[in-house]
Design a protein around this motif. Structure first.
Motif: not given
Length: 129
Positions: A85-86, A62-69, A46-52
């Protein structure tokens, strides 16, 4: 050949924090977006996040937004996944990935598995309750 390597996984208590690192070698680091995915036992990756490429834009599930950076240091050829906030449901093998070609438009952030070509071996994150 592009080699992607993750590090930093481990065991953490619920509510705790952990930072994963990922390096990509074998070509210049900065022109390419970087992504994080995770796979729990019995589940699809599953996708967690990405950066340009520049680090100016990020996109999160959305499951990790505001907790993961996610951030990147192009001078060090490294991208980071800061997890706060794992929760036990965050337990998974975490993978770092990058596409074969630079994004177009340049600030586009890939977010689906098929958009990534080079993958690391993964690092285990276990969150205990």
């Amino acid at each position: 050949q592009v080699q992607v390597v993750e590090s930093g996984g481990g065991l953490v208590l619920a509510g705790g924090s952990l930072t994963l690192s990922c390096t990509a070698s074998g070509r210049p680091f900065s022109p390419f977006p970087m992504g994080w995915f995770r796979q729990a036992p019995g589940e699809v990756r599953a996708f967690v996040g990405a950066i340009n490429w520049s680090g100016s834009k990020t996109y999160y599930d959305e499951s990790v937004e505001r907790r993961f950076t996610i951030r990147r240091d192009n001078a060090k050829d490294t991208v980071y996944l800061q997890m706060n906030s794992l929760k036990p449901e965050d337990s998974a093998v975490y993978y770092c990935a990058t596409p074969k070609a630079p994004a177009w438009p340049s600030d586009y952030i890939p977010h689906e598995s098929h958009e990534f070509d080079y993958w690391g071996q993964g690092t285990q994150v276990t969150v205990s309750s």
